[in-house]
Design a protein around this motif. Structure first.
Motif, PDB file in Angstrom:
ATOM      1  N   THR A   1     -34.269   6.774  42.035  1.00  0.00           N
ATOM      2  CA  THR A   1     -35.502   6.113  42.459  1.00  0.00           C
ATOM      3  C   THR A   1     -36.600   6.250  41.418  1.00  0.00           C
ATOM      4  N   PHE A   2     -36.808   7.454  40.930  1.00  0.00           N
ATOM      5  CA  PHE A   2     -37.907   7.679  39.983  1.00  0.00           C
ATOM      6  C   PHE A   2     -37.615   7.070  38.618  1.00  0.00           C
ATOM      7  N   ILE A   3     -36.390   7.183  38.163  1.00  0.00           N
ATOM      8  CA  ILE A   3     -36.058   6.601  36.859  1.00  0.00           C
ATOM      9  C   ILE A   3     -36.168   5.080  36.915  1.00  0.00           C
ATOM     10  N   ARG A   4     -35.737   4.489  38.001  1.00  0.00           N
ATOM     11  CA  ARG A   4     -35.818   3.031  38.112  1.00  0.00           C
ATOM     12  C   ARG A   4     -37.248   2.561  38.357  1.00  0.00           C
ATOM     13  N   THR A   5     -38.081   3.414  38.906  1.00  0.00           N
ATOM     14  CA  THR A   5     -39.492   3.079  39.087  1.00  0.00           C
ATOM     15  C   THR A   5     -40.235   3.132  37.754  1.00  0.00           C
ATOM     16  N   ILE A   6     -39.993   4.191  36.979  1.00  0.00           N
ATOM     17  CA  ILE A   6     -40.662   4.373  35.692  1.00  0.00           C
ATOM     18  C   ILE A   6     -40.060   3.467  34.619  1.00  0.00           C
ATOM     19  N   ARG A   7     -38.753   3.254  34.690  1.00  0.00           N
ATOM     20  CA  ARG A   7     -38.009   2.452  33.713  1.00  0.00           C
ATOM     21  C   ARG A   7     -38.299   2.893  32.272  1.00  0.00           C
ATOM     22  N   PRO A   8     -37.950   4.117  31.932  1.00  0.00           N
ATOM     23  CA  PRO A   8     -38.245   4.591  30.581  1.00  0.00           C
ATOM     24  C   PRO A   8     -37.416   3.865  29.523  1.00  0.00           C
ATOM     25  N   GLY A   9     -38.085   3.363  28.495  1.00  0.00           N
ATOM     26  CA  GLY A   9     -37.347   2.771  27.386  1.00  0.00           C
ATOM     27  C   GLY A   9     -36.638   3.845  26.594  1.00  0.00           C
ATOM     28  N   LYS A  10     -37.294   5.024  26.514  1.00  0.00           N
ATOM     29  CA  LYS A  10     -36.719   6.162  25.807  1.00  0.00           C
ATOM     30  C   LYS A  10     -37.005   7.421  26.609  1.00  0.00           C
ATOM     31  N   ALA A  11     -35.957   8.119  26.994  1.00  0.00           N
ATOM     32  CA  ALA A  11     -36.096   9.353  27.763  1.00  0.00           C
ATOM     33  C   ALA A  11     -35.497  10.514  26.984  1.00  0.00           C
ATOM     34  N   MET A  12     -36.191  11.641  26.999  1.00  0.00           N
ATOM     35  CA  MET A  12     -35.674  12.848  26.377  1.00  0.00           C
ATOM     36  C   MET A  12     -35.198  13.790  27.480  1.00  0.00           C
ATOM     37  N   ILE A  13     -33.991  14.329  27.309  1.00  0.00           N
ATOM     38  CA  ILE A  13     -33.398  15.220  28.289  1.00  0.00           C
ATOM     39  C   ILE A  13     -33.124  16.568  27.630  1.00  0.00           C
ATOM     40  N   ILE A  14     -33.618  17.648  28.242  1.00  0.00           N
ATOM     41  CA  ILE A  14     -33.320  18.980  27.722  1.00  0.00           C
ATOM     42  C   ILE A  14     -31.943  19.382  28.228  1.00  0.00           C
ATOM     43  N   GLY A  15     -31.019  19.646  27.289  1.00  0.00           N
ATOM     44  CA  GLY A  15     -29.638  19.886  27.696  1.00  0.00           C
ATOM     45  C   GLY A  15     -28.905  20.840  26.776  1.00  0.00           C
ATOM     46  N   PRO A  16     -27.662  21.180  27.100  1.00  0.00           N
ATOM     47  CA  PRO A  16     -26.759  20.505  28.047  1.00  0.00           C
ATOM     48  C   PRO A  16     -27.220  20.684  29.491  1.00  0.00           C
ATOM     49  N   THR A  17     -27.001  19.646  30.284  1.00  0.00           N
ATOM     50  CA  THR A  17     -27.463  19.682  31.658  1.00  0.00           C
ATOM     51  C   THR A  17     -26.689  18.666  32.505  1.00  0.00           C
ATOM     52  N   TYR A  18     -27.175  18.419  33.696  1.00  0.00           N
ATOM     53  CA  TYR A  18     -26.563  17.509  34.661  1.00  0.00           C
ATOM     54  C   TYR A  18     -26.467  16.099  34.068  1.00  0.00           C
ATOM     55  N   SER A  19     -25.278  15.533  34.045  1.00  0.00           N
ATOM     56  CA  SER A  19     -25.044  14.252  33.366  1.00  0.00           C
ATOM     57  C   SER A  19     -25.639  13.049  34.086  1.00  0.00           C
ATOM     58  N   GLU A  20     -26.003  13.206  35.352  1.00  0.00           N
ATOM     59  CA  GLU A  20     -26.516  12.067  36.123  1.00  0.00           C
ATOM     60  C   GLU A  20     -27.845  11.554  35.573  1.00  0.00           C
ATOM     61  N   TYR A  21     -28.622  12.429  34.945  1.00  0.00           N
ATOM     62  CA  TYR A  21     -29.892  11.970  34.370  1.00  0.00           C
ATOM     63  C   TYR A  21     -29.645  10.882  33.326  1.00  0.00           C
ATOM     64  N   GLU A  22     -28.749  11.172  32.393  1.00  0.00           N
ATOM     65  CA  GLU A  22     -28.436  10.216  31.331  1.00  0.00           C
ATOM     66  C   GLU A  22     -27.881   8.924  31.910  1.00  0.00           C
ATOM     67  N   ARG A  23     -27.017   9.054  32.892  1.00  0.00           N
ATOM     68  CA  ARG A  23     -26.399   7.873  33.501  1.00  0.00           C
ATOM     69  C   ARG A  23     -27.464   6.968  34.122  1.00  0.00           C
ATOM     70  N   GLU A  24     -28.403   7.545  34.846  1.00  0.00           N
ATOM     71  CA  GLU A  24     -29.429   6.733  35.505  1.00  0.00           C
ATOM     72  C   GLU A  24     -30.370   6.092  34.496  1.00  0.00           C
ATOM     73  N   VAL A  25     -30.685   6.796  33.410  1.00  0.00           N
ATOM     74  CA  VAL A  25     -31.521   6.203  32.364  1.00  0.00           C
ATOM     75  C   VAL A  25     -30.816   4.976  31.779  1.00  0.00           C
ATOM     76  N   SER A  26     -29.517   5.103  31.526  1.00  0.00           N
ATOM     77  CA  SER A  26     -28.743   3.992  30.976  1.00  0.00           C
ATOM     78  C   SER A  26     -28.682   2.823  31.951  1.00  0.00           C
ATOM     79  N   LEU A  27     -28.491   3.115  33.233  1.00  0.00           N
ATOM     80  CA  LEU A  27     -28.421   2.058  34.240  1.00  0.00           C
ATOM     81  C   LEU A  27     -29.742   1.306  34.363  1.00  0.00           C
ATOM     82  N   SER A  28     -30.844   1.992  34.066  1.00  0.00           N
ATOM     83  CA  SER A  28     -32.154   1.341  34.162  1.00  0.00           C
ATOM     84  C   SER A  28     -32.506   0.575  32.899  1.00  0.00           C
ATOM     85  N   GLY A  29     -31.586   0.603  31.910  1.00  0.00           N
ATOM     86  CA  GLY A  29     -31.808  -0.139  30.671  1.00  0.00           C
ATOM     87  C   GLY A  29     -32.452   0.655  29.561  1.00  0.00           C
TER      88      GLY A  29
END
Length: 257
Positions: free
Chosen positions: A89-117
């Motif tokens: 919900t939040f990733i699709r609301t913000i629709r980040p063109g570029k997101a930074m993820i502190i990792g290694p971590t939960y892979s769902e963050y990256e997946r949702e960023v990609s799905l939102s374009g």
């Protein structure tokens, strides 16, 4: 050894089928659920008859309980069908063109960023540093080209945690650069001094802060699918509420919560 199959910790049935192993013979180290199990109070008091009624669309009692538990104002709380739905919900609301993820971590963050374009970039934590965050290096990487910073705190799977003083510094830098910060506190109850690490108290001062929590891990209820978010941006809350579907949290989850 090569492996073409990747599973989530909940995929016991698929693993059993793939390797022809009985589900009862599989010991699952992947789900990070509290081994103490369900609360005895819950087992004693839960009444299945609640499913004969719709849940309250506004989830007033549930939000009051979360407010009492976290200290966050009711109006700053959103509830969802697990943190997975809220992440989306939040990733699709913000629709980040570029997101930074502190990792290694939960892979769902990256997946949702990609799905939102958008595009996701990792800021790595290193084993030789005991997975401790290098704040100076992070500051150098945070600029106006980044729309969103995603932090799991404490982090899964490294168990490293960012204290409140460091988090405030990160939020200040991100606010200057108009960067939203999503902090996933799914594992915060496993920290001995929550008040020294949880960012909930900062939500009153930073409108660019989104805090996610869940009942899945510490309260051993992953099948309940109950998550909640604490945010200080009233406009974002109104926008999400205006587009959300009714009754996303079922009667059982709302009552247990």
């Amino acid at each position: 050894m090569s492996n073409d199959y990747y599973y989530h910790g909940s995929d016991i049935e698929a693993i059993s089928k793939k390797y022809n192993i009985k589900e009862s013979d599989i010991i699952n180290f992947a789900a990070n659920v509290n081994p103490n199990g369900l609360s005895p109070r819950l087992k004693e008091q839960f009444d299945i008859n609640i499913i004969t009624s719709y849940p309250d669309r506004e989830y007033v009692a549930l939000k009051e309980a979360i407010s009492d538990y976290t200290g966050a104002p009711n109006q700053n709380i959103l509830v969802g069908n697990g943190t997975s739905e809220l992440i989306s919900t939040f990733i699709r609301t913000i629709r980040p063109g570029k997101a930074m993820i502190i990792g290694p971590t939960y892979s769902e963050y990256e997946r949702e960023v990609s799905l939102s374009g958008g595009r996701a970039y990792y800021f790595p934590l290193y084993e030789e540093d005991v997975f401790k965050l290098n704040l100076d290096l992070l500051n150098d990487r945070l600029d106006k080209t980044i729309d969103m910073l995603i932090i799991c705190n404490p982090n899964n799977p490294t168990s490293s945690a960012i204290d409140l003083i460091t988090m405030r510094h990160i939020l200040d830098i991100c606010k200057q650069n108009h960067i939203y910060v999503m902090v996933d506190e799914t594992y915060i109850e496993f920290v001995s001094a929550i008040e020294a690490y949880s960012a909930v108290s900062l939500s009153q001062y930073y409108t660019n802060l989104i805090i996610l929590r869940s009942t899945s891990k510490f309260f051993a209820t992953p099948g309940l699918r109950l998550g909640y978010a604490i945010i200080g941006d009233s406009n974002m809350i109104s926008d999400i509420n205006g587009h959300s579907k009714p009754w996303m949290v079922n009667s059982i989850a709302a009552t247990v919560g």
